[in-house]
Design a protein around this motif. Structure first.
Motif, PDB file in Angstrom:
ATOM      1  N   UNK A   1      84.959 -31.564  36.023  1.00 17.90           N
ATOM      2  CA  UNK A   1      84.469 -31.050  34.744  1.00 17.90           C
ATOM      3  C   UNK A   1      83.236 -30.158  34.984  1.00 17.90           C
ATOM      4  N   UNK A   2      83.089 -29.126  34.176  1.00 14.16           N
ATOM      5  CA  UNK A   2      81.972 -28.182  34.360  1.00 14.16           C
ATOM      6  C   UNK A   2      80.645 -28.866  34.036  1.00 14.16           C
ATOM      7  N   UNK A   3      79.567 -28.297  34.607  1.00 14.13           N
ATOM      8  CA  UNK A   3      78.237 -28.863  34.338  1.00 14.13           C
ATOM      9  C   UNK A   3      77.901 -28.692  32.858  1.00 14.13           C
ATOM     10  N   UNK A   4      77.395 -29.747  32.272  1.00 17.96           N
ATOM     11  CA  UNK A   4      77.016 -29.720  30.860  1.00 17.96           C
ATOM     12  C   UNK A   4      75.560 -29.255  30.730  1.00 17.96           C
ATOM     13  N   UNK A   5      74.769 -29.638  31.721  1.00 15.56           N
ATOM     14  CA  UNK A   5      73.389 -29.132  31.775  1.00 15.56           C
ATOM     15  C   UNK A   5      73.201 -28.491  33.154  1.00 15.56           C
ATOM     16  N   UNK A   6      72.704 -27.260  33.160  1.00 16.02           N
ATOM     17  CA  UNK A   6      72.404 -26.589  34.431  1.00 16.02           C
ATOM     18  C   UNK A   6      70.970 -26.091  34.382  1.00 16.02           C
ATOM     19  N   UNK A   7      70.176 -26.570  35.295  1.00 16.99           N
ATOM     20  CA  UNK A   7      68.777 -26.134  35.332  1.00 16.99           C
ATOM     21  C   UNK A   7      68.544 -25.407  36.655  1.00 16.99           C
ATOM     22  N   UNK A   8      67.984 -24.209  36.543  1.00 19.31           N
ATOM     23  CA  UNK A   8      67.729 -23.423  37.758  1.00 19.31           C
ATOM     24  C   UNK A   8      66.248 -23.086  37.831  1.00 19.31           C
ATOM     25  N   UNK A   9      65.598 -23.716  38.795  1.00 19.92           N
ATOM     26  CA  UNK A   9      64.165 -23.462  39.050  1.00 19.92           C
ATOM     27  C   UNK A   9      63.346 -23.442  37.759  1.00 19.92           C
ATOM     28  N   UNK A  10      63.640 -24.369  36.894  1.00 18.17           N
ATOM     29  CA  UNK A  10      62.981 -24.427  35.591  1.00 18.17           C
ATOM     30  C   UNK A  10      61.510 -24.823  35.776  1.00 18.17           C
ATOM     31  N   UNK A  11      60.637 -23.995  35.243  1.00 15.85           N
ATOM     32  CA  UNK A  11      59.192 -24.203  35.436  1.00 15.85           C
ATOM     33  C   UNK A  11      58.480 -24.062  34.093  1.00 15.85           C
ATOM     34  N   UNK A  12      57.542 -24.975  33.855  1.00 15.37           N
ATOM     35  CA  UNK A  12      56.732 -24.880  32.638  1.00 15.37           C
ATOM     36  C   UNK A  12      55.289 -25.200  32.980  1.00 15.37           C
ATOM     37  N   UNK A  13      54.405 -24.280  32.648  1.00 22.12           N
ATOM     38  CA  UNK A  13      52.981 -24.596  32.780  1.00 22.12           C
ATOM     39  C   UNK A  13      52.365 -24.534  31.385  1.00 22.12           C
ATOM     40  N   UNK A  14      51.407 -25.419  31.149  1.00 21.42           N
ATOM     41  CA  UNK A  14      50.661 -25.403  29.893  1.00 21.42           C
ATOM     42  C   UNK A  14      49.287 -24.865  30.239  1.00 21.42           C
ATOM     43  N   UNK A  15      49.048 -23.570  30.081  1.00 21.81           N
ATOM     44  CA  UNK A  15      47.802 -22.978  30.561  1.00 21.81           C
ATOM     45  C   UNK A  15      47.752 -23.187  32.064  1.00 21.81           C
ATOM     46  N   UNK A  16      46.715 -23.863  32.525  1.00 25.60           N
ATOM     47  CA  UNK A  16      46.649 -24.110  33.973  1.00 25.60           C
ATOM     48  C   UNK A  16      47.261 -25.463  34.326  1.00 25.60           C
ATOM     49  N   UNK A  17      47.749 -26.192  33.309  1.00 27.18           N
ATOM     50  CA  UNK A  17      48.290 -27.542  33.591  1.00 27.18           C
ATOM     51  C   UNK A  17      49.731 -27.468  34.010  1.00 27.18           C
ATOM     52  N   UNK A  18      50.067 -28.290  34.972  1.00 28.85           N
ATOM     53  CA  UNK A  18      51.440 -28.398  35.452  1.00 28.85           C
ATOM     54  C   UNK A  18      52.277 -29.196  34.450  1.00 28.85           C
ATOM     55  N   UNK A  19      53.409 -28.650  34.082  1.00 28.88           N
ATOM     56  CA  UNK A  19      54.353 -29.408  33.251  1.00 28.88           C
ATOM     57  C   UNK A  19      55.578 -29.752  34.079  1.00 28.88           C
TER      58      UNK A  19
END
Ligand SMILES: Nc1ncnc2c1ncn2[C@@H]1O[C@H](COP(=O)(O)OP(=O)(O)OP(=O)(O)O)[C@@H](O)[C@H]1O
Length: 305
Positions: A1-19
């Motif tokens: 079955x195909x991927x239902x969720x695919x995440x590719x190098x997903x990055x989130x920063x909140x200002x200088x904070x690492x998310x």
């Protein structure tokens, strides 16, 4: 079955904070995926990105083949979402609130809503504002499950639930999987994930540190061993064996931990007459802490080197 969720190098920063830092992950259709990590690890950040409640700094998320940003409305119809901080209008009664949410989704058969309320022990006539935290969480669960979505995204779903209701929740997840639904659930409680998840991802400080089946995580983990020999044991025969740590030898008894293959330990023990052998499998709880502790990490590196 195909991927239902695919995440590719997903990055989130909140200002200088690492998310979240360059998270890549595929969730297959029909699987239950347990997303584990301590407070502040980045679980809610990941989940909010999946639903376009926040936008990534870089990288890409695809959910049910759709772009959460461009196809948000289509996507939400197919998703049951329980946020970590589920809040609804406190003036409404439980059944009014659920009917309202069901109508937003194009309608849900009344018996389905009633069944879920009964199974979780929710009083339909109670005002939302009068509910305890756990009972509010049940409302959140009912609204996530009621329209039998293709994908359930549940942020800390058992938070505030008593053990009996937790069991009922696990049954709902098992039924969802049997019906072909995909479940992505975050947690910092091992037991619930261990009971239902096909695979587990462990996140720490915004980075995905491992993804594996519960069974394989156990295999890779440290086990506690106690051997009883007929004659007093010779410590030198056990010291320095690959993967063996925390060795103590007292009289006829040998205690240690073993990471990776138990074969060297078994072969060393086989030179003696073994009268008793106890090997404790770690529960996911211990496994989890092992993954978090630097000592655990080093131990595994040594064992697999
Ligand atoms: N709106 C925000 N502004 C600034 N920093 C944020 C914001 N939201 C999250 N963070 C930070 O991002 C990191 C990840 O937070 P996140 O809420 O995703 O963690 P979590 O794994 O869901 O934790 P918890 O189990 O406590 O809910 C934390 O360091 C947090 O302080």
């Amino acid at each position: 079955m195909a991927a239902v969720i695919q995440l590719e190098k997903l990055t989130k920063t909140y200002g200088s904070r690492r998310g979240l830092v360059e998270l890549s992950l595929d969730i297959e259709g029909g699987e239950v995926f347990g997303y584990l990590g301590p407070n502040g690890a980045g679980k809610s950040t990941t989940i909010r990105l999946l639903l376009d409640l926040i936008r990534p700094t870089s990288g890409r998320a695809t959910v049910l083949g759709l772009d959460p940003r461009a196809d948000g409305v289509t996507l939400r119809r197919q998703v049951g979402y329980l946020p970590g901080d589920f809040t609804v209008d406190g003036q409404q009664r439980v059944d009014e609130c659920l009917t309202f949410l069901a109508n937003l989704r194009g309608g849900v058969p009344r018996p389905r809503i009633t069944e879920l309320m009964t199974r979780l022990g929710l009083e339909p006539g109670a005002r939302i504002r009068s509910l305890s935290k756990g009972n509010r969480q049940k409302v959140g669960l009912v609204q996530a499950f009621m329209h039998e979505p293709n994908l359930l995204i549940l942020d800390e779903p058992t938070s505030g639930l008593d053990p009996l209701v937790q069991q009922e929740f696990l049954r709902l997840v098992t039924e969802a999987r049997a019906g072909g639904q995909t479940v992505f659930m975050s947690s910092h409680i091992m037991g619930e994930v261990e009971a239902v998840a096909d695979r587990v991802g462990i996140i720490r400080e915004g980075r995905l540190i491992t993804v594996d089946t519960v069974a394989r995580l156990r295999e890779r983990s440290v086990r506690k061993v106690r051997l009883t020999l007929r004659e007093p044991a010779d410590e030198a025969a056990f010291r320095g064996l690959p993967g063996v740590e925390d060795l103590t030898v007292r009289g006829n008894e040998v205690r240690c931990t073993i990471a990776g293959s138990p074969d060297p330990l078994v072969k060393a023990a086989a030179r003696h007459t073994v009268t008793d052998l106890l090997c404790e499998e770690p529960d996911l709880e211990e496994l989890f802490f092992d993954y978090y502790s630097a000592a655990g990490q080093e131990g595994r590196n040594r064992a697999t080197a």
